[in-house]
Design an enzyme around this catalytic site. Structure first.
Site, PDB file in Angstrom:
ATOM      1  N   ARG A 100      48.852  45.200  47.330  1.00  0.00           N
ATOM      2  CA  ARG A 100      47.922  44.230  47.897  1.00  0.00           C
ATOM      3  C   ARG A 100      48.369  43.848  49.306  1.00  0.00           C
ATOM      4  NH1 ARG A 100      42.862  42.185  48.053  1.00  0.00           N
ATOM      5  NH2 ARG A 100      42.635  40.022  47.430  1.00  0.00           N
ATOM      6  N   THR A 373      34.429  46.980  47.134  1.00  0.00           N
ATOM      7  CA  THR A 373      35.679  47.526  46.626  1.00  0.00           C
ATOM      8  C   THR A 373      35.346  48.886  46.039  1.00  0.00           C
ATOM      9  OG1 THR A 373      36.397  45.272  46.135  1.00  0.00           O
ATOM     10  CG2 THR A 373      37.558  47.000  44.982  1.00  0.00           C
ATOM     11  N   THR A 391      40.562  48.221  47.989  1.00  0.00           N
ATOM     12  CA  THR A 391      39.580  47.412  48.721  1.00  0.00           C
ATOM     13  C   THR A 391      39.953  47.205  50.179  1.00  0.00           C
ATOM     14  OG1 THR A 391      38.330  45.326  48.639  1.00  0.00           O
ATOM     15  CG2 THR A 391      40.688  45.203  48.160  1.00  0.00           C
ATOM     16  N   ASP A 415      40.535  36.035  51.511  1.00  0.00           N
ATOM     17  CA  ASP A 415      40.789  35.801  50.089  1.00  0.00           C
ATOM     18  C   ASP A 415      41.882  34.764  49.861  1.00  0.00           C
ATOM     19  OD1 ASP A 415      38.821  37.434  49.223  1.00  0.00           O
ATOM     20  OD2 ASP A 415      40.106  38.990  48.377  1.00  0.00           O
ATOM     21  N   SER A 444      43.148  38.194  43.734  1.00  0.00           N
ATOM     22  CA  SER A 444      42.097  39.205  43.657  1.00  0.00           C
ATOM     23  C   SER A 444      41.497  39.234  42.261  1.00  0.00           C
ATOM     24  CB  SER A 444      42.682  40.584  43.979  1.00  0.00           C
ATOM     25  OG  SER A 444      41.765  41.617  43.680  1.00  0.00           O
ATOM     26  N   SER A 445      40.281  39.767  42.162  1.00  0.00           N
ATOM     27  CA  SER A 445      39.648  39.996  40.866  1.00  0.00           C
ATOM     28  C   SER A 445      39.739  41.455  40.423  1.00  0.00           C
ATOM     29  CB  SER A 445      38.163  39.591  40.924  1.00  0.00           C
ATOM     30  OG  SER A 445      38.027  38.203  41.035  1.00  0.00           O
ATOM     31  N   GLY A 466      33.877  42.251  43.512  1.00  0.00           N
ATOM     32  CA  GLY A 466      34.360  40.896  43.733  1.00  0.00           C
ATOM     33  C   GLY A 466      34.577  40.159  42.427  1.00  0.00           C
TER      34      GLY A 466
END
Length: 563
Positions: A100, A373, A391, A415, A444-445, A466
């Site tokens: 990430r 994403t 993403t 985010d 994040s999702s 998302g």
């Protein structure tokens, strides 16, 4: 008699129109004997399979597929962003990789606020100040070091060749690229995508991206974080007013993390831990609904929708309050994912009346994430399985295109919470746990997930979308486990979504409206106006005879390829 014939003719016309307006769900996807890749583009899936045919494993194919998506799907495929990977080896070992993006060292808590303490519109989503330190390249090299069997040079070469040959623009890509032209112009000094209006059937070549890939091929991971590519990236971002430095890139490290693992009925589910919220939220929702035996209710019926909605409402409230970067916060993972905790959360659920989200703790924070994403799933001929979600955050990320390098950069800083206690203009979570701090990873999702059943590999899946990623993955797990659907049938089903705030159920535009009247009577707010699609699930199901069925979501240009 004549009137009856006319009436019959009118009825036939009506039913024909109804049939045409409702897409037929394809029940069976591609079946393969040994191996499969399902991704957002045919080119990427085919390249992944070509690596497997050469004798590479799922991790080799993952690297090649990922790099091919940078070329074929710049909307979200990237080396200027980040992502998550969950894996299961053929001997049952599991794990996950976190690459990430991180906030730059110069990031500050109030960097997106004006002198009055108000959020400055667009500053965290468009242009150089929106960019987080990219992690994808570090992630790919970490995965290769641990599991790769073919030389990295062989895995990146197909993407180099594709970039030089060019990619044919699809109808969806034509629409997307031309839709965002004005934002490209705002975020850059000049950009290749402004040279012309791209049309379906055109071929785009990415010659500078090919050069970047060649430098990475020849010089390894350090090329992106310490070499010429790092200089190109930093110089361009700083020229545009951004704050990323060479030190930011040099300090970046990907991480291995222990995945979230839990049981639901006779399945074992392996998913991504924080800074992804996906694994914990899936665990919470399934633990919340398990005592109600959801399989007794018809799929997408009123009770099915109601039960899932009420579980989601409570879980997304927890998400907003508890979840963030585990390197900066103590997250009560075991409590949140326990049956006891989630059963207690569902005690005030009533079949006769909707719960108001305003009555559910915590806070009054709307959660909306960008939908742009990409996800892909791989099972190789050796039995290894890998689930990957990547993403740039928004479509084409920050819209900053490093032209000399040939790639887009993310806008992941959006985010993080621009202002504690309030949503920013995208409605992102505004709690302290996700506030801006140097080197913090954004919540994040993304929910790359692997499912076992009776100790054997059952399913590999994930989705873009998302905040709707979690609910899209959830519904596909239920489709297969509770309703015995095939993989293509499952990913093609219409979907719905609730995320606590705003207090409404979003339904896809082609969702059957027959249940809406009853739901409204119980106090549920229905929104079908701005939800054409919810997620694009790409998944693989292991059939009882050991063969594989691919589910390529018809909502996109997604494609399953196998052998």
């Amino acid at each position: 008699m004549k009137k009856n014939i006319i009436l019959l003719f009118v009825l036939l016309l009506f039913f024909q129109c109804k049939l045409k307006s409702t897409p037929e769900i394809v029940k069976t996807g591609l079946i393969a004997d040994s191996a499969m890749v399902v991704s957002a583009r045919q080119e990427a899936s085919s390249i992944g399979i070509s690596i497997l045919k050469k004798g590479g494993n799922a991790f080799d194919a993952m690297i090649a597929t990922d790099l091919a998506l940078v070329v074929a799907y710049p909307f979200a495929g990237n080396i200027g962003g980040g992502g998550f990977t969950v894996y299961r080896t053929n001997d049952g070992k599991i794990g996950s990789f976190d690459y990430r993006e991180k906030a730059p060292l110069a990031a500050t808590k109030d960097m997106y606020l004006d002198e009055n303490g108000d959020v400055i519109p667009n500053k965290s989503i468009l242009g150089a100040m929106a960019i987080g330190v990219p992690g994808t390249v570090a992630g790919l090299f970490m995965i290769h070091k641990k599991f790769g069997t073919l030389p990295f040079s062989e895995l990146i070469q197909p993407a180099i060749d594709l970039a030089k040959k060019g990619v044919i623009v699809t109808k969806r890509q034509e629409k997307g690229m031309n839709k965002y032209r004005k934002f490209f112009k705002e975020a850059n000094q000049r950009i290749i995508f402004l040279d012309k209006y791209w049309k379906e059937g055109d071929t785009i070549k990415y010659l500078k991206l090919a050069k970047t890939f060649e430098r990475i091929r020849d010089n390894g991971r350090d090329e992106f974080y310490k070499g010429r590519t790092a200089d190109i990236l930093v110089n361009y971002v700083q020229k545009l007013g951004g704050i990323i430095t060479k030190e930011d890139l040099e300090k970046y490290e990907a991480k291995e993390r222990n995945p979230i693992v839990f049981n639901y009925k006779n399945t074992r589910i392996i998913s991504m831990p924080p800074p992804s919220s996906g694994g914990i939220c899936i665990a919470q929702i399934l633990k919340s609904i398990e005592p109600f035996k959801i399989g007794q209710y018809r799929h997408n019926s009123v009770k099915y929708i109601q039960l899932i909605t009420e579980a989601e409402r409570r879980v997304y409230a927890d998400r907003a309050y508890f979840l963030g970067d585990p390197d900066f916060n103590d997250i009560p993972i075991n409590i949140l994912s326990s049956a006891a905790y989630n059963n207690k959360r569902m005690q005030d659920f009533s079949w006769s009346q909707a719960t108001n989200s305003s009555d559910v703790s915590h806070g009054n924070i709307e959660i909306i994430e960008s939908n742009q994403t990409t996800h892909y799933s791989i099972i190789d001929q050796f039995g290894n399985a890998i689930s990957v979600t990547n993403t740039l955050n928004g479509a084409f990320g920050s819209k900053v295109f490093v032209e000399e390098g040939g790639f887009f950069l993310n806008n992941e800083m959006d985010d993080l919470s621009a202002k504690s206690g309030e949503p920013n203009m995208f409605g992102l979570t505004g709690t302290k746990v996700n506030s801006i701090e140097p080197e913090k990873r954004m919540l994040s999702s993304m929910t790359p997930t692997i499912v076992e059943q009776n100790g054997k590999l059952k399913m590999v899946l994930g989705s873009p979308g998302g905040s709707t990623i979690i609910t899209s993955v959830l519904q596909n797990i239920l489709n297969v486990i509770e309703y015995d659907m095939g993989m293509q049938e499952s990913v093609s089903q219409t979907r719905f979504h609730h995320q606590w705030m705003p207090d409404e159920i979003k339904f896809e535009s082609n969702f059957d409206t027959i249940s809406f009247t009853e739901l409204r009577k119980m106090g549920y707010k229905i929104n079908q106006s701005d939800s054409k699609i919810l997620g694009k699930v790409d998944a693989i199901l292991v059939l009882p005879d050991g063969r594989l069925e691919g589910g390529a979501d018809p909502r996109g240009d997604d494609k399953a390829v196998g052998f």
